[in-house]
Design a protein around this motif. Structure first.
Motif, mmCIF file in Angstrom:
data_model
loop_
_atom_site.group_PDB
_atom_site.id
_atom_site.type_symbol
_atom_site.label_atom_id
_atom_site.label_comp_id
_atom_site.label_asym_id
_atom_site.label_seq_id
_atom_site.Cartn_x
_atom_site.Cartn_y
_atom_site.Cartn_z
ATOM 1 N N LEU A 51 0.947 -1.289 0.030
ATOM 2 C CA LEU A 51 0.041 0.001 0.175
ATOM 3 C C LEU A 51 0.854 1.241 -0.266
ATOM 4 C CD1 LEU A 51 -2.878 1.233 0.096
ATOM 5 C CD2 LEU A 51 -2.787 1.250 2.752
ATOM 6 N N PHE A 52 1.976 1.310 0.756
ATOM 7 C CA PHE A 52 2.794 2.436 0.969
ATOM 8 C C PHE A 52 3.497 2.769 -0.565
ATOM 9 C CE2 PHE A 52 6.950 4.017 1.129
ATOM 10 C CZ PHE A 52 6.989 5.103 1.907
ATOM 11 N N ASP A 53 3.840 1.400 -1.276
ATOM 12 C CA ASP A 53 4.782 1.516 -2.543
ATOM 13 C C ASP A 53 3.634 2.266 -3.459
ATOM 14 O OD1 ASP A 53 6.760 0.678 -1.275
ATOM 15 O OD2 ASP A 53 6.538 -1.459 -2.160
ATOM 16 N N ALA A 54 2.338 1.722 -3.202
ATOM 17 C CA ALA A 54 1.305 2.426 -4.465
ATOM 18 C C ALA A 54 1.059 3.756 -4.169
ATOM 19 C CB ALA A 54 0.048 1.309 -4.231
ATOM 20 N N VAL A 55 0.912 4.310 -3.022
ATOM 21 C CA VAL A 55 0.290 5.450 -2.737
ATOM 22 C C VAL A 55 1.364 6.385 -2.151
ATOM 23 C CG1 VAL A 55 -1.822 4.540 -2.165
ATOM 24 C CG2 VAL A 55 -0.486 5.098 -0.292
ATOM 25 N N GLY A 56 2.528 6.098 -1.688
ATOM 26 C CA GLY A 56 3.553 7.083 -1.302
ATOM 27 C C GLY A 56 3.134 7.867 -0.417
ATOM 28 N N GLU A 57 1.948 7.800 0.405
ATOM 29 C CA GLU A 57 1.714 8.234 1.627
ATOM 30 C C GLU A 57 1.794 7.635 2.889
ATOM 31 O OE1 GLU A 57 0.958 11.412 1.259
ATOM 32 O OE2 GLU A 57 0.198 11.594 -0.664
ATOM 33 N N THR A 58 1.790 8.287 4.209
ATOM 34 C CA THR A 58 1.705 7.477 5.249
ATOM 35 C C THR A 58 0.649 6.401 5.387
ATOM 36 O OG1 THR A 58 2.697 9.246 6.372
ATOM 37 C CG2 THR A 58 1.618 7.854 8.006
ATOM 38 N N VAL A 59 0.912 5.172 5.946
ATOM 39 C CA VAL A 59 -0.034 4.082 5.940
ATOM 40 C C VAL A 59 0.253 3.426 7.419
ATOM 41 C CG1 VAL A 59 -0.159 3.652 3.422
ATOM 42 C CG2 VAL A 59 1.709 2.465 4.953
ATOM 43 N N HIS A 60 -1.096 3.081 7.912
ATOM 44 C CA HIS A 60 -1.258 2.279 9.160
ATOM 45 C C HIS A 60 -1.892 1.145 9.228
ATOM 46 C CE1 HIS A 60 -0.255 6.532 10.663
ATOM 47 N NE2 HIS A 60 0.386 5.632 11.777
ATOM 48 N N LEU A 61 -1.666 0.320 9.923
ATOM 49 C CA LEU A 61 -2.671 -0.916 10.500
ATOM 50 C C LEU A 61 -3.143 -0.859 11.794
ATOM 51 C CD1 LEU A 61 -3.463 -3.955 10.391
ATOM 52 C CD2 LEU A 61 -1.466 -4.474 11.508
ATOM 53 N N MET A 62 -4.576 -0.846 11.786
ATOM 54 C CA MET A 62 -5.068 -0.683 13.068
ATOM 55 C C MET A 62 -5.883 -1.829 13.307
ATOM 56 S SD MET A 62 -8.111 2.356 12.605
ATOM 57 C CE MET A 62 -6.968 3.692 12.491
ATOM 58 N N VAL A 63 -6.240 -1.997 14.693
ATOM 59 C CA VAL A 63 -7.264 -3.068 15.065
ATOM 60 C C VAL A 63 -8.318 -2.260 16.117
ATOM 61 C CG1 VAL A 63 -5.894 -5.123 14.991
ATOM 62 C CG2 VAL A 63 -5.893 -3.822 17.130
ATOM 63 N N ARG A 64 -9.550 -2.822 16.147
ATOM 64 C CA ARG A 64 -10.445 -2.256 16.817
ATOM 65 C C ARG A 64 -10.643 -3.010 18.167
ATOM 66 N NH1 ARG A 64 -15.827 -3.289 17.726
ATOM 67 N NH2 ARG A 64 -15.899 -5.215 16.283
ATOM 68 N N LEU A 65 -10.638 -2.180 19.250
ATOM 69 C CA LEU A 65 -10.996 -2.535 20.794
ATOM 70 C C LEU A 65 -12.461 -2.011 21.140
ATOM 71 C CD1 LEU A 65 -7.703 -1.815 20.330
ATOM 72 C CD2 LEU A 65 -7.561 -2.264 22.694
ATOM 73 N N GLY A 66 -13.287 -2.774 20.792
ATOM 74 C CA GLY A 66 -14.558 -2.155 21.347
ATOM 75 C C GLY A 66 -14.930 -1.022 20.573
ATOM 76 N N SER A 67 -15.091 0.141 21.137
ATOM 77 C CA SER A 67 -15.439 1.446 20.678
ATOM 78 C C SER A 67 -14.232 2.362 20.167
ATOM 79 C CB SER A 67 -16.353 2.253 21.297
ATOM 80 O OG SER A 67 -15.980 2.574 22.516
ATOM 81 N N GLU A 68 -13.066 1.814 20.312
ATOM 82 C CA GLU A 68 -11.815 2.543 20.254
ATOM 83 C C GLU A 68 -10.841 1.673 19.146
ATOM 84 O OE1 GLU A 68 -10.852 4.473 24.385
ATOM 85 O OE2 GLU A 68 -9.833 2.494 24.153
ATOM 86 N N VAL A 69 -10.087 2.262 18.574
ATOM 87 C CA VAL A 69 -9.090 1.670 17.689
ATOM 88 C C VAL A 69 -7.312 1.891 18.367
ATOM 89 C CG1 VAL A 69 -10.547 1.898 15.558
ATOM 90 C CG2 VAL A 69 -8.607 3.697 16.376
ATOM 91 N N LEU A 70 -6.630 0.878 17.961
ATOM 92 C CA LEU A 70 -5.273 0.757 18.276
ATOM 93 C C LEU A 70 -4.518 0.869 17.011
ATOM 94 C CD1 LEU A 70 -2.816 0.553 20.286
ATOM 95 C CD2 LEU A 70 -3.176 -1.877 20.204
ATOM 96 N N PHE A 71 -3.540 1.848 16.957
ATOM 97 C CA PHE A 71 -2.793 1.682 15.758
ATOM 98 C C PHE A 71 -1.567 0.997 16.080
ATOM 99 C CE2 PHE A 71 -5.048 5.553 15.212
ATOM 100 C CZ PHE A 71 -5.019 5.849 14.072
ATOM 101 N N LEU A 72 -1.332 -0.345 15.419
ATOM 102 C CA LEU A 72 -0.474 -1.321 15.706
ATOM 103 C C LEU A 72 0.716 -1.145 14.830
ATOM 104 C CD1 LEU A 72 -2.299 -4.532 15.796
ATOM 105 C CD2 LEU A 72 -1.156 -3.545 17.423
#
Length: 268
Positions: free
Chosen positions: A94-115
């Motif tokens: 994804l980074f190679d395709a768009v050249g922008e900052t990319v993240h993986l996140m998971v959901r913890l109930g009503s919150e998200v954690l950037f992994l």
């Protein structure tokens, strides 16, 4: 406890590590099970599990079941790679395709954690958010994951009294349900200067990977969106998110443990 314990064994630490091993192997534990395995009183097992929750190695789900917490995601368990390692090749694509900052996140109930994340090398760029926790309804990837859920499941996430983001005309939950209808149609969520002025982000759910509800996110300066390049970024985001679903996980959240706080209920 094993036979022939070392002379300087710290019993409480040994028991906590034993619980970590059990959580890693089984994925879930009750206080009764933990007490039986350790040979201690339920009150002692509860204190140990609460300590693991404090350090996010465990999370308490529904029906007093304890599950693996986000800290365990960063560890390798046997032959199974931690989630960031599993998804890193796709994040790089994804980074190679768009050249922008990319993240993986998971959901913890009503919150998200950037992994995990890869920061853009452009002079004007969005910084990494790895380790940050934010309300799911205020992030693009969080909205994409919430859109995987049914209306009743979404309402249940806010039974603790926390109200999602509001706009000038609609109450929080009503506004959120309306926005998620558009997310389901477009297949990605958007965050347009909501979390931070000057930052635009779009995120797409990848469904469930290793039992965790996850999403990929692209973040870029809002000033760069005016050129009309967001459509191309969204196309790449959806293309690679679809690959993650096909190659690394399940296509929907039906495979997610319904007692898990990664799916319903807040992480504490």
């Amino acid at each position: 406890m094993q036979q022939n314990d070392p002379p300087y064994l710290v019993e409480a630490a040994d028991r906590a590590l034993a619980l970590l091993t059990l959580l890693t192997e089984r994925g879930r534990l009750t206080v009764t099970e933990a007490a039986r395995e350790l040979g201690v009183a339920p009150s002692s097992a509860h204190r140990l599990l609460s300590t693991l929750c404090h350090r996010e190695y465990a999370i308490q789900g529904d029906r007093r079941v304890y599950l693996r917490g986000p800290a365990l995601l960063r560890l390798r368990t046997g032959d199974v790679q931690a989630l960031p390692d599993r998804i890193r090749p796709f994040l790089q694509m994804l980074f190679d395709a768009v050249g922008e900052t990319v993240h993986l996140m998971v959901r913890l109930g009503s919150e998200v954690l950037f992994l995990d994340g890869i920061e853009s090398t452009r002079s004007l760029r969005v910084g990494l958010r790895v380790g940050a926790r934010m309300p799911a309804d205020r992030t693009s990837g969080g909205k994409a994951m919430l859109a995987d859920l049914g209306p009743g499941e979404i309402d249940a996430l806010y039974t603790d009294g926390r109200v999602p983001a509001t706009d000038a005309k609609l109450p929080g939950l009503t506004a959120l349900h309306r926005e998620l209808e558009a997310v389901r149609r477009d297949r990605f969520g958007g965050n347009y200067d909501e979390s931070e002025p000057g930052v635009t982000a779009i995120g797409a759910s990848v469904g469930v990977v290793d039992g965790y509800h996850a999403a990929l996110v692209v973040a870029l300066p809002t000033a760069r969106v005016a050129g009309g390049g967001l459509e191309a970024v969204a196309a790449e985001l959806l293309r690679i998110s679809d690959r993650v679903r096909q190659e690394a996980g399940h296509a929907d959240v039906e495979h997610l443990d319904r007692s898990s706080p990664w799916n319903a209920g807040g992480a504490r």
